[in-house]
Structures are given as structure tokens and as C-alpha cells.
Design a protein around this motif. Structure first.
Motif, short mmCIF file in Angstrom:
data_model
loop_
_atom_site.label_atom_id
_atom_site.label_comp_id
_atom_site.label_asym_id
_atom_site.label_seq_id
_atom_site.Cartn_x
_atom_site.Cartn_y
_atom_site.Cartn_z
N ARG A 923 -17.98 -21.26 64.81
CA ARG A 923 -17.43 -21.82 63.57
C ARG A 923 -18.32 -22.94 63.04
O ARG A 923 -18.42 -23.14 61.82
CB ARG A 923 -16.00 -22.29 63.79
CG ARG A 923 -15.03 -21.12 63.94
CD ARG A 923 -13.60 -21.50 63.64
NE ARG A 923 -13.00 -22.23 64.75
CZ ARG A 923 -11.73 -22.62 64.79
NH1 ARG A 923 -10.93 -22.35 63.78
NH2 ARG A 923 -11.24 -23.26 65.84
N ALA A 926 -21.05 -21.18 61.18
CA ALA A 926 -20.55 -20.65 59.90
C ALA A 926 -20.45 -21.77 58.86
O ALA A 926 -20.80 -21.57 57.69
CB ALA A 926 -19.19 -19.99 60.11
N GLN A 930 -22.56 -22.17 55.37
CA GLN A 930 -21.91 -22.36 54.06
C GLN A 930 -22.56 -23.52 53.32
O GLN A 930 -22.81 -23.45 52.11
CB GLN A 930 -20.41 -22.64 54.25
CG GLN A 930 -19.60 -21.44 54.73
CD GLN A 930 -19.20 -20.53 53.58
OE1 GLN A 930 -19.70 -20.65 52.48
NE2 GLN A 930 -18.30 -19.59 53.87
#
Length: 999
Positions: A923, A926, A930
Motif C-alpha cells: 500500500r 501504491a 499515485q
């Protein structure tokens, strides 16, 4: 030969002939109309019984109600294609109007008369225009008929004496109807055109009871529980899961309760106000089920073969055909007074229409209340109670409403009405529970209504509550809560231990020191100022967790998905909420994982277009509106120069928006705009505000319109909107001038234009404490005179400590010189006056965090987020403090919420860093990616990705990330240093990107 004389023979022969003629003509001159029908002959209509007609004249006998009947109307386009409109109709006859069309109906036959009327109404519509996709497509190329076409058909039928109870239409090429698809139908014999098949119901064994308590708030309830005054609710809490329920703006009951049963917002379900306009009569009516454009739980569950019983849900009149029972929200006014045993209830109050005949004897009227029951709620004398009973029992409309329905000024009749309605709701709920429907739901408005009349008189007494009222009503809110608790207990007992109980509220109610100081809870268009953003959620039963508390608030959007899941149906993906799995036993979730379908709007039966209710119910509708008006919910704008109801209706009769010939008022569209603007859907919000001003221009609408334009960067239009309002309304809020000055000072600032605005509207701002000071302060700050600006901002806040603009700019000036803590006292003084200033809570939280008071900062920032959960700045600040406290999981939730609201490189980098601390590398990666995808020139995302890859032993991927970053930022020293460290770690020479040589 007869001996009779010639005259005698003549008379005998003539008499015989007359007898013969009579035997021939009499059967054709007398007709009988059966009960429940109307007979047409000549120009006249005849009720049940025998009537004499002219010999050989035709007679048409028609039932007074019937359906469904279906008609296929085919028309050709210019290109030669055939377009079919399939119409399904349930109807009743208006005898007087129908008799006026007797000749036409007799000549063609009844069904052909209907068909011709429909064809004539459709004639102005070109066949190709009917194909516009007014509703989701379904059933082989068919689409729902456009609403304006159905409205035209309904108006034509009504003019001809045929009143549609239900009118549905589908349009498509004739091939789409080659194989008619008739649904299985529901109780009452409906013949539906089916959409897609409903999904399978996976049995869960759950039987649900949904109890709605309008305005219930834990801040009021919890002290009463601790005092032992709400024992039934306390028992449910001990054996179930409790939590807070987050509402949305505007906090208006019809919108909120409809969201709970549809799972979508008012921009989709279209219930967006307390009232509408019946265009046929010109009457203002309560918001109606005829307006709703999305399926509710009773529609979805009925299509799936599950049964429901609903009592008094908002905007449920006229009652719809359901698989079970629906008692509409007008039932309280239909049962408030004694009625003759042979007088039927108005059609549309309930479905089935005869349902109330069963529990009728168990329902009470205001005359059945005892003095002791009323005395428990209010300190009143018996004579006052008896006078109030007479007031309630007096039929509505016999005197002017301002005299006999001014409930806010005469609260005792209001309380008696609330007590009567609440007991009847509980009685009806118990009756439905005995039928063991899959879902039984009951709504109570009493807590909200009592709050709007008496919350300002709760201890500690406010200055708004006169001494006499405090003596009589200081315990009224608490006492009614205790009464509501007993009614909940009776429902729980009737439900049985095997039922799962859900108790929800649409919003909370401000109490204690959080109550508004300057506005009564029943002031016109101001009562929502007393609503709190968070209500209650409670679930108890075999499948609910025991003794648990939701970590974060549920939302109104979560109710429908949760109910569907508990009853074994998939959740619709077009619903905005989720299943509240944290309130359920883990074993239930393992056995019944959440399923989804794209949309129930394309499955089962199409949503019926409701016809109007019964004219007999108009008195109940008027009384509902009178109560809303007395409590301040309707009846003008908060602006002092707002129009009254008559002016709001003027000029609106030609603007149909709802189904079945209903029109909207300005507040309908402004409410939708507020909802949309809160979600940053500015373009649609602007459309709704323009529609509001087309109906009735209002000052507040112009202010909102300006804010929406500015949010889209349309500065000129933002300025024009404020100018239009200021020019049109002499009493428009002078804060609009401040807003104009601020617009002109935005980047790039136009100091000259800003100064001109201040001069132009100086008369408007004069006399408003601190307003001229803050305007002068903004101008001084723009000129670079920060010392003078600071002095002016302080003067403005001294006059009005709640002026956010002055506090915000003063904070910036103080922060520049390292002294923001000087603002703390000002912020606390402002919050003491109005605890709902979200910006103040946020600024105070930041100041407290900067001075090391992290736990106090957390409290302030949570309050800011509660007041405005859609502010990414507030949630981001909350995440910062949680991260400093090393509460990593909570910090990740806050940053994640901020990123959803307004994605930015900074927020995603902080989110990735928190996940990195939590050792959740997937995570974290990720989040960094982003940030990279949003990057506008920064190197941080590339460095974050490279560091994360290196930490997890993925050196080659770390090198790739570093190379990509250096390709974009070849002169960044930190990234180059990290890259060279990786190269040395590999002990393999490699040239660094962006440089010659070995690097």
C-alpha cells in the motif's frame, strides 16, 4: 261474431296492441347499474340501481375502478419505422367528468375511448422524440416513456373523467415488443413489463425490524440512559452494536429518510423538499411518492419475493402497491380524530386499501389521551389539557390556520398530536410484526418535533426560553424520550428474540452548550440550524455483534445496502453506501459474503409512476404542511425580504419536474444545489441554483451561485451573481460585499476593483459590527501594510469574534511573524458563541499541535472533520496530528480520506510514509505511485518509491525508480546520492543518467 260494439272492439284492440308494445319496449327502457359501477345513457351518467332510458338508446356500464389495462399505440416516423408506445393503466372514474363525455364513450366503447384519448395526447410528440432515454433501458431495446409525454396523457385522461392510479409507459421499435414479457405481478394483479431477472435470494434466516427516530442524538440519549430513564434502549445497546450515523446537508427529513431506503442522494431519488405543487389544481402539497425516481427497499424486496411492512415513512403518500403493507406518512392526521365507523379512510393512505379496517379499533385519537399522560410531558393544568384536546379534535380548516394551527405558539396541542401519532405508529408496527414480514419498518417524528419546540428550554436554561416556559417545559424533551423508549420496548417485544433490530436517525439535535444562541428552534427556515451532523445507529439481534461500537460513523447511504445484505440480496453498485460488516457477527459475514449487482433499476419490475392520491386526503395534506409551517420548516426564506408561500407558488405552474403533473418550488432546487456543492459537483449545483432563481429569486441562492462559479474559476460570473442579488434585494446579507472584495483580491489581485466595491456598497456594510474593518484590513494587507491590516482584523474580531475571514487572515499574518498562538483566545471566544465554526476548530487544532498539545489538537480537528467531512484540508490536518502521535492506522484512514476528497502529491506522500511505518509495503508503494502520477515537477515520489524498493530488497526496481526520477530531475542531489549509493552497493560501474562519465 262478438256482440261487442265497435268502440269497445277498438278499445280492446288498442289495449292489446299497447300491452304488446310494452312487452317489447320495457326491457329495453329500464337498466340496472351494479354497485361499484357507473352507467352512461344519452348525455347522462347513472349511479348504482335501476334507471329508465329512451327505448333502444345504448347503455354503457363501466366499473368505477379497474386495471391493469394495456394499450399498444403504434406510430410511424418520417423514415417509415414503426415506434410502439406500450401503456399500462390502473384507473378510477370521476363520475361527473366522465358523464360529460358519455356520448363519446358510448359511441366507441370504454377501452377505445381510453385509447383515443391517449392517442390524441401523444399526437403533439414526434415518434422519434419518444425514444429519448428518459430511464434506463430494459427489455430488448425499450426505454421508459418520457415523463412529459406521460404527463400529457394523464392530463388528457383526467379531463375525460379517467383518473390514473398508475400509468406506466415503454417506448421502442415494434420489434422490441414482438414477445410481450408479462411479469408475475404483485398483489392486486399488476401486469408489469419485466426488466432483467432479479438475483437469487440466499436465505440468511434474518427477519429485520427497522425503527427510525427522527432527530435522535446520543448526546441527549446517553445522559438519560445513565439516569435510568431509557432502560429498553440501554438493554439493546448492551446486547448489540452502537455507533454514530453521519447525515448530509441540507439536513431535511424527506431527503434523508428517502436516502435510507434508496441508498442514493436526492440528486438521484429526487425527493428534495418538504412540498411540491400539484399543477392540475395549483395546490401546494407535501412532497409525494409521485416524485421519487429510484426504487425503494419495498420495491426491491417485493420484486425479489420478500415481504415488507412500512409505517409512516417520509414521502410515502400515496401508498404504493407492495408485497405486504404500506402505511403512508399521512396516517397520523387520518387517525388523530374520531371518525364514523362507516367512513372509509382516504384512498392512498394505505396499501392494501382495506388494511386499516383490521387494527382500526386499536388506534387511539387525541380524545383517548389521559391528563396524566400529558402531565408526564408538560407541567400543565387540567383545564389547559382539556382545551388542547378540543383544539386538536376540531376539524382542520374550520378556522384560520394562524389561529388554530399555530403549534409553535400553542405547544400543548402539538404535544397531544405527537403522543397520539406515536402510539398509533407503535400499534401499527406491532400489528405488522405479527404478520412476520421479512422487513418491518416504522418511523417516529416525535423526538425531532419535541426538540424543535422545546430543546431551547432544556437545562441549562437558555436566554431564548422565557421563565414561564422553562417552568412548564424544561423536562418535556427528556420525558418524551422516556416515552419513546417505552414504545421501542413494545415494538421489540412484538418482534420477538429472533428478530434483528436496527434503530437509526437521520440527524442529531444540538444540546447543552452546543445549542444556537440567537435563533429559536422553530424559527422560519432556521430549524435546521438546530440539527447536528451525527445521529444514532444501533443494531441488536442474532446476527449483530454484542457490546461493540462502530469505529467510524455509519452514513445514511449504508442503511439500504446493509438491509439488502442481511436479507440475502446483493448490494446495488449504484448505491453510494456499503454493508456495515463491522456491526455483524464474523460468522455471518463468513457464511454470507457481500454480493453485488450493477443496479436494481434494471431488474425486476419498473418503478411505477404513481397517480395522485384521494381528494379526501387533502385535509390531511394541508394539516401536515401547517405543522411544518408552524415549526419553521416551510413558509419563506431566512432572508428578511423573502416571499411568502403565495409568491413562491406564483409563476411556477408551468414548470413540471416530478411525475404525474407535479411542479417544484425554489427551495427544491436550492436544496439539491446545497447537496451537490457540498460534494464539489459545482456544474450541476449551478444548474439547480439557476432553476431555483427561475422559480423565485432569493438572496441566499445568489450567494451560493457566486460561490459555485468561483469554485470553477468563473470569476466574472461569480461577481455578476452577487451584483444581481445586491441590486434586487435591499436586505441582502451585507457579507456579500465582503465576498465581492475577496473575489477581486484573488490571484491576480485587482486592488482598484476591490476598493471600488467597498465604496459602491458602503451603505450596505455600515452599521454591521466589524464588517468595514475586515474589508479595510483586506485592502491594507493587499497594499502590504501588514501592521495596519493586523490591527483592523483584531478590531473586526473584537466586534464579532465569529467572523471567519478576519480570523483566517489574522492567522496568516501572525504565522509569518511566528506568533499564531496569539489567535487562540480569539478562536475560543468565537467558538463559545457558535461551536459549529469548522474553520475555527481546524485553526485551533493546528495551533495546539504547533505548541505540542497534540491530544487537545486531536479533539479540535475531529470536531472540524465532523462539521465538514468533505474538507480534504481538515482530514489532512487530522492525519498530521495522528501521525505525530504514532497512531498509524488512524493516520492512514485520515490521509486516505483526504486523498479521496482532493488528490495531491503531498497527501499521497504522507499516506505512503504512514504505510511504510506500518510495514505495509504494497500500500505504501501504491500511494507513492499515485503521488508520482500526480507529480508536477517534484522529486519526492521517485525517491519514496526507490527507498521503499531498497528497504524491501528489490534493488533493481529501486535503481529503475531512481533512474526515472533522474531522467526528469537530473540536478537533484538527494536522488543522485541515493542512486550512487545503490550503484556502489552493486559494486558494478554504471553511468548515472543525466551525466557523462561514471557518475
Amino acid at each position: 261474431m262478438s256482440t261487442l260494439s265497435r268502440p269497445a272492439r277498438f278499445l280492446l284492440t288498442t289495449g292489446a296492441a299497447l300491452i304488446l308494445l310494452a312487452t317489447i319496449f320495457i326491457p329495453f327502457s329500464v337498466s340496472r347499474v351494479p354497485a361499484g359501477s357507473i352507467g352512461l345513457s344519452g348525455h347522462r351518467g347513472h349511479g348504482p340501481g335501476w334507471f329508465v332510458r329512451a327505448p333502444f338508446s345504448p347503455v354503457l356500464i363501466v366499473p368505477l375502478s379497474g386495471g391493469p389495462v394495456r394499450f399498444d399505440l403504434d406510430r410511424s416516423t418520417r423514415e417509415g419505422a414503426t415506434i410502439r408506445t406500450r401503456l399500462t393503466l390502473d384507473y378510477r372514474i370521476d363520475p361527473d367528468l366522465f358523464a360529460q363525455r358519455a356520448i363519446d364513450a358510448i359511441a366507441t366503447g370504454f377501452e377505445e375511448y381510453i385509447r383515443t384519448t391517449m392517442q390524441d395526447a401523444l399526437h403533439p410528440f414526434a415518434p422519434s422524440t419518444l425514444l429519448a432515454p428518459a430511464a434506463p433501458a430494459g427489455g430488448g431495446g425499450r426505454t421508459a416513456a418520457p415523463r412529459n409525454a406521460l404527463d400529457a396523457i394523464e392530463h388528457a385522461l383526467r379531463a375525460g373523467g379517467i383518473v390514473p392510479e398508475r400509468l406506466e409507459g415503454w417506448v421502442g421499435p415494434i420489434s422490441a415488443f414482438a414477445n410481450p414479457i408479462d411479469g408475475a405481478g404483485t398483489e392486486g394483479g399488476r401486469d408489469e413489463i419485466a426488466l432483467g431477472p432479479m438475483p437469487e435470494v440466499v436465505p440468511t434466516g434474518a427477519r429485520l425490524v427497522l425503527i427510525g427516530l427522527d432527530g435522535a442524538d446520543w448526546d441527549v440519549i446517553d445522559p438519560l440512559i445513565r439516569a435510568g430513564r431509557m432502560p429498553r434502549l440501554a438493554a439493546l445497546i448492551r446486547s448489540g452494536t452502537r455507533g454514530r450515523m453521519r447525515s448530509y446537508l441540507p439536513m431535511i427529513s424527506p431527503l434523508l429518510w428517502t436516502t435510507m431506503v434508496t441508498g442514493v442522494g436526492p440528486d438521484r431519488h429526487r425527493i428534495a423538499d418538504f412540498q411540491a405543487v400539484d399543477l392540475a389544481s395549483g395546490r401546494t402539497i407535501p412532497m409525494s411518492s409521485r416524485f421519487r425516481e429510484m426504487k425503494a427497499l419495498w420495491n426491491i424486496l417485493g420484486d425479489a419475493g420478500l415481504s415488507t411492512g412500512f409505517v409512516a415513512w417520509w414521502a410515502s403518500y400515496p401508498a404504493e402497491r407492495v408485497s405486504g403493507v404500506q402505511v403512508s406518512n399521512l396516517v397520523a392526521f387520518e387517525t388523530l380524530r374520531p371518525r364514523p365507523a362507516d367512513k372509509p379512510f382516504a384512498r392512498g393512505i394505505v396499501f392494501p386499501s382495506d388494511y386499516l379496517e383490521g387494527p382500526r379499533d386499536d388506534l387511539i385519537t387525541a380524545s383517548d389521551l389521559s391528563f396524566e399522560e400529558a402531565r408526564h410531558i408538560m407541567r400543565i393544568e387540567r383545564s389547559e389539557f382539556e382545551a388542547a384536546v378540543k383544539d386538536v379534535l376540531r376539524p382542520p380548516g374550520v378556522e384560520d390556520e394562524a389561529i388554530n394551527r399555530k403549534m409553535s405558539q400553542n405547544p400543548v396541542p402539538l404535544v397531544l398530536s405527537i403522543l397520539t401519532g406515536s402510539r398509533n405508529y407503535a400499534t401499527l408496527a406491532a400489528d405488522l410484526l405479527a404478520r412476520r414480514f421479512d422487513l418491518t419498518a416504522v418511523y417516529f417524528e416525535g423526538i425531532d418535533m419535541m426538540g424543535h419546540r422545546f430543546q431551547h428550554c432544556m437545562p441549562p436554561r437558555m436566554a431564548l426560553c422565557p421563565d414561564e416556559d422553562f417552568e412548564r417545559f424544561s423536562e418535556s424533551v427528556s420525558a418524551f424520550h422516556a416515552r419513546q423508549d417505552a414504545l421501542i420496548g413494545s415494538i421489540v417485544d412484538a418482534a420477538g428474540d429472533d428478530a434483528t433490530i436496527l434503530i437509526v436517525s437521520d440527524h442529531g439535535f444540538r444540546s447543552g452548550t452546543g445549542r444556537p444562541r440567537a435563533v429559536l428552534p422553530f424559527t422560519t427556515q432556521q430549524p435546521v440550524e438546530w440539527h447536528d451532523e451525527e445521529g444514532i445507529f444501533l443494531m441488536r439481534g442474532p446476527i449483530a455483534r454484542r457490546g461493540a461500537t462502530l469505529a467510524s460513523p455509519a452514513t445514511l447511504f449504508d442503511v439500504a445496502p446493509t438491509v439488502l445484505h442481511l436479507l440475502g440480496l446483493p448490494v446495488s453498485e449504484d448505491m453510494s453506501g456499503r454493508v456495515l460488516v463491522e456491526a455483524l457477527e464474523p460468522g455471518f459475514i463468513r457464511s454470507h459474503p457481500v454480493r453485488t449487482v450493477p443496479s436494481y433499476e434494471e431488474l425486476g419490475s419498473p418503478l411505477a409512476i404513481m397517480g395522485p392520491g384521494d381528494e379526501q386526503a387533502s385535509a390531511a395534506e394541508d394539516e401536515l404542511l401547517a405543522n411544518l409551517r408552524a415549526l419553521g420548516y416551510i413558509g419563506g426564506d431566512s432572508d428578511p425580504d423573502a416571499p411568502d408561500d403565495a409568491a413562491l407558488r406564483a409563476g411556477d405552474s408551468d414548470r413540471a419536474v416530478g411525475s404525474g403533473g407535479l411542479g417544484t418550488l425554489a427551495f427544491y432546487h436550492r436544496n439539491l444545489a446545497i447537496y451537490l456543492l457540498q460534494r464539489r459537483d459545482y456544474a450541476r449545483g449551478i444548474d439547480e441554483l439557476i432553476a431555483a432563481n427561475e422559480r423565485t429569486p432569493l438572496p441566499r441562492s445568489y450567494q451560493l451561485l457566486s460561490q459555485a462559479y468561483l469554485s470553477l474559476g468563473r470569476t466574472d460570473e461569480a461577481i455578476a451573481a452577487l451584483h444581481a442579488g445586491l441590486n434586487q434585494f435591499a436586505a441582502m446579507d451585507p457579507e456579500s460585499v465582503l465576498w465581492l472584495v475577496r473575489i477581486h483580491l484573488r490571484d491576480p489581485g485587482d486592488l482598484h476593483a476591490a476598493r471600488d466595491e467597498g465604496r459602491r456598497w458602503a451603505e450596505r456594510t455600515a452599521g454591521h459590527p466589524g464588517l468595514d474593518d475586515v474589508i479595510a484590513g483586506l485592502l491594507a494587507e493587499e497594499e502590504g501594510d501588514h501592521g495596519r491590516a493586523e490591527t483592523l482584523f483584531r478590531a473586526s474580531l473584537e466586534a464579532d469574534p465569529t467572523r471567519v475571514v478576519a480570523a483566517d487572515h489574522l492567522y496568516r499574518l501572525l504565522a509569518k511573524r511566528g506568533a499564531p498562538i496569539e489567535l487562540e483566545a480569539v478562536l475560543r471566544r468565537g467558538l463559545a458563541r457558535d461551536i459549529r465554526i469548522d474553520e475555527y476548530h481546524s485553526m485551533l487544532g493546528v495551533i495546539l499541535a504547533e505548541t505540542g498539545r497534540l491530544e487537545d489538537a486531536l479533539v479540535s480537528l475531529r470536531r472540524a472533520v465532523k462539521l465538514d467531512p468533505y474538507s480534504s484540508r481538515f482530514t489532512g490536518n487530522l492525519g498530521n496530528v495522528l501521525a505525530r502521535l504514532e497512531r498509524w492506522s488512524e493516520a492512514a484512514d485520515a490521509y486516505g480520506q483526504a486523498a479521496q476528497l482532493e488528490p495531491s502529491v503531498e497527501i499521497y506522500m504522507r499516506l505512503g510514509s504512514v504505510y511504510r511505518r506500518m510495514q505495509d509495503s504494497d500500500r505504501a508503494l501504491a500511494a507513492f505511485r499515485q503521488a508520482r502520477d500526480l507529480d508536477q515537477g517534484g522529486v519526492a515520489p521517485f525517491l519514496g518509491i526507490a527507498l521503499l524498493m531498497a528497504e524491501t530488497g528489490r534493488d533493481e526496481e529501486a535503481l529503475d525508480a531512481a533512474r526515472e526520477g533522474l531522467d526528469r530531475h537530473p540536478n537533484d542531489r538527494s536522488l543522485r546520492s541515493f542512486y550512487e549509493d545503490l550503484i556502489r552497493k552493486r559494486r558494478t560501474p554504471e553511468a548515472a543518467p543525466g551525466r557523462s562519465g561514471s557518475g
